[in-house]
Design a protein around this motif. Structure first.
Motif, PDB file in Angstrom:
ATOM      1  N   PRO A 342      -3.424  50.341   3.001  1.00 23.63           N
ATOM      2  CA  PRO A 342      -2.830  51.542   2.412  1.00 23.63           C
ATOM      3  C   PRO A 342      -1.693  52.094   3.286  1.00 23.63           C
ATOM      4  CG  PRO A 342      -5.218  51.658   2.319  1.00 23.63           C
ATOM      5  CD  PRO A 342      -4.875  50.473   3.180  1.00 23.63           C
ATOM      6  N   LEU A 343      -0.677  52.611   2.596  1.00 23.72           N
ATOM      7  CA  LEU A 343       0.493  53.159   3.283  1.00 23.72           C
ATOM      8  C   LEU A 343       0.615  54.628   2.921  1.00 23.72           C
ATOM      9  CD1 LEU A 343       3.340  52.645   4.754  1.00 23.72           C
ATOM     10  CD2 LEU A 343       4.223  52.394   2.433  1.00 23.72           C
ATOM     11  N   GLN A 344       0.678  55.470   3.910  1.00 24.28           N
ATOM     12  CA  GLN A 344       0.954  56.888   3.648  1.00 24.28           C
ATOM     13  C   GLN A 344       2.462  57.096   3.759  1.00 24.28           C
ATOM     14  OE1 GLN A 344      -1.324  58.704   2.393  1.00 24.28           O
ATOM     15  NE2 GLN A 344      -2.789  57.023   2.748  1.00 24.28           N
ATOM     16  N   LEU A 345       3.030  57.603   2.666  1.00 24.11           N
ATOM     17  CA  LEU A 345       4.490  57.789   2.694  1.00 24.11           C
ATOM     18  C   LEU A 345       4.853  58.871   3.698  1.00 24.11           C
ATOM     19  CD1 LEU A 345       6.287  57.775  -0.737  1.00 24.11           C
ATOM     20  CD2 LEU A 345       6.517  56.246   1.203  1.00 24.11           C
ATOM     21  N   THR A 346       5.669  58.577   4.626  1.00 22.16           N
ATOM     22  CA  THR A 346       6.116  59.632   5.569  1.00 22.16           C
ATOM     23  C   THR A 346       7.614  59.841   5.347  1.00 22.16           C
ATOM     24  OG1 THR A 346       6.403  57.849   7.135  1.00 22.16           O
ATOM     25  CG2 THR A 346       4.370  59.137   7.304  1.00 22.16           C
TER      26      THR A 346
END
Ligand SMILES: O=C(O)CCC(=O)N[C@@H](CCC(=O)O)C(=O)O
Ligand SMILES: [Zn+2]
Length: 350
Positions: A342-346
């Motif tokens: 999973p990638l958390q959009l920063t």
């Protein structure tokens, strides 16, 4: 009567460019005609048809399908759109290049004939010492058709390319897209909103160059370009086309409207993943510990075995590392598995 005019009359009457392409698997003499609404129709080759409406346009749209011939739902969508345009039922507001990538692979209902077309782009079709074949020649031609199409549109225009596929296995996330590596350029909220409108809320952000069609258009032509997985591989006639209604409606809006207003971007609408690694098959003795019906996005615990390539064992090194596109039958040297986390959009999104 020349061959061109023979096929032109039937094409103008029925709009069936798919059948015409399937009946001319690797070559079709170029030709052109104009619709009663002023749209110019140019047949560049088998499976390659360009529409140029009379009005001023702002976006150059490439819609490709049948890059893998057994992925029929996207082919059916594009077949219907082409027919509706030629028969005057759909008026265009943008330039559109439709591509049926591999007509012979459609006819044999296989992913490819000799070689996976979607591993031959970005120049990989022509390698010194490697014998050419129909797919390699086709990849080089498709690159040129896309390049010419964008060049004719000119610079400073919006360019997009949606390469429409379906996946071999089922997926926990029915529809998903692959965002080609952008070499540090920012991702675009507007493109994520387009995908969401298509019913695609899951996006894999690639972190390395590729030899895929979507990466070619992104990297070489700066197009907003994606591989879009619209569901699971099924034979013609077995697709539940209601599952593709949002996609079709969004594509129609894209090509027939001057502008499309999407809903406001909200990161919580999306499941974004970073590609964690790509595992290639290098040995004949290659296997997965999970069953053939294990779905894309199946997560594994840290330390679980993911794949065996000869004597090399690959283990999940992140809790929840998930599998994408597992395929133990790929040619030696080709990608047998992607894994994602999973990638958390920063940042780096505009
Ligand atoms: O389901 C599978 O194993 C493959 C489905 C498919 O054809 N996917 C594309 C993805 C291309 C990309 O990574 O952008 C492919 O494998 O060519
Ligand atoms: Zn495919």
């Amino acid at each position: 009567m020349t061959a061109n005019s023979e096929y032109l009359n039937e094409l103008q009457q029925q709009g069936d460019f798919l059948t015409l392409s399937r009946n001319n698997e690797w070559h079709l003499a170029p030709s052109a005609f104009t619709l009663s609404n002023g749209t110019t129709v140019t047949i560049h080759d088998t499976g390659v048809i360009e529409f140029q409406p009379k009005c001023a346009t702002t976006i150059d749209v490439v819609l490709s399908s049948a890059i893998h011939g057994n992925e029929t739902a996207p082919i059916e969508i594009c077949d219907e759109l082409i027919k509706r345009i030629i028969l005057g039922d759909l008026q265009l507001a943008q330039r559109v290049l439709f591509i049926f990538g591999n007509p012979q692979s459609i006819n044999i209902d296989k992913r490819f004939v000799e070689e996976n077309l979607n591993r031959l782009f970005n120049g990989h079709h022509t390698v010194e010492g490697v014998k050419m074949n129909n797919e390699r020649t086709r990849a080089a031609k498709l690159e040129q058709y896309v390049s010419d199409f964008y060049q004719r549109g000119g610079q400073q225009r919006e360019r997009c390319h949606y390469d429409l596929h379906t996946a071999i296995r089922g997926s926990k996330n029915d529809k998903f897209a692959v965002y080609p590596f952008l070499h540090g350029k920012p991702w675009k909220k507007s493109q994520l909103q387009f995908l969401l409108s298509c019913g695609v809320n899951t996006v894999l952000m690639m972190k390395s160059p590729a030899t895929t069609f979507s990466y070619y258009s992104s990297f070489v032509h700066g197009a907003d370009s994606f591989t879009v997985e619209l569901g699971q591989v099924k034979p013609f006639g077995e697709n539940d086309m209601s599952r593709f209604a949002k996609t079709k409606a969004t594509l129609i809006a894209l090509i027939s409207q001057k502008e499309v207003i999407y809903e406001e971007f909200d990161a919580s609408d999306f499941e974004l993943f970073a590609v964690h690694r790509s595992i290639n098959r290098t040995e004949h003795d290659f296997s997965f510990p999970f069953s053939d019906d294990a779905e894309n996005f199946t997560g594994f615990s840290k330390g679980d075995l993911l794949a065996k390539d000869g004597q090399t064992c690959y283990y999940a090194d992140v809790e929840g590392e998930a599998i994408i596109f597992p395929n133990a039958d790929v040619a030696l040297g080709q990608r047998a598995l992607l894994t994602v986390i999973p990638l958390q959009l920063t940042d780096n999104i505009i």
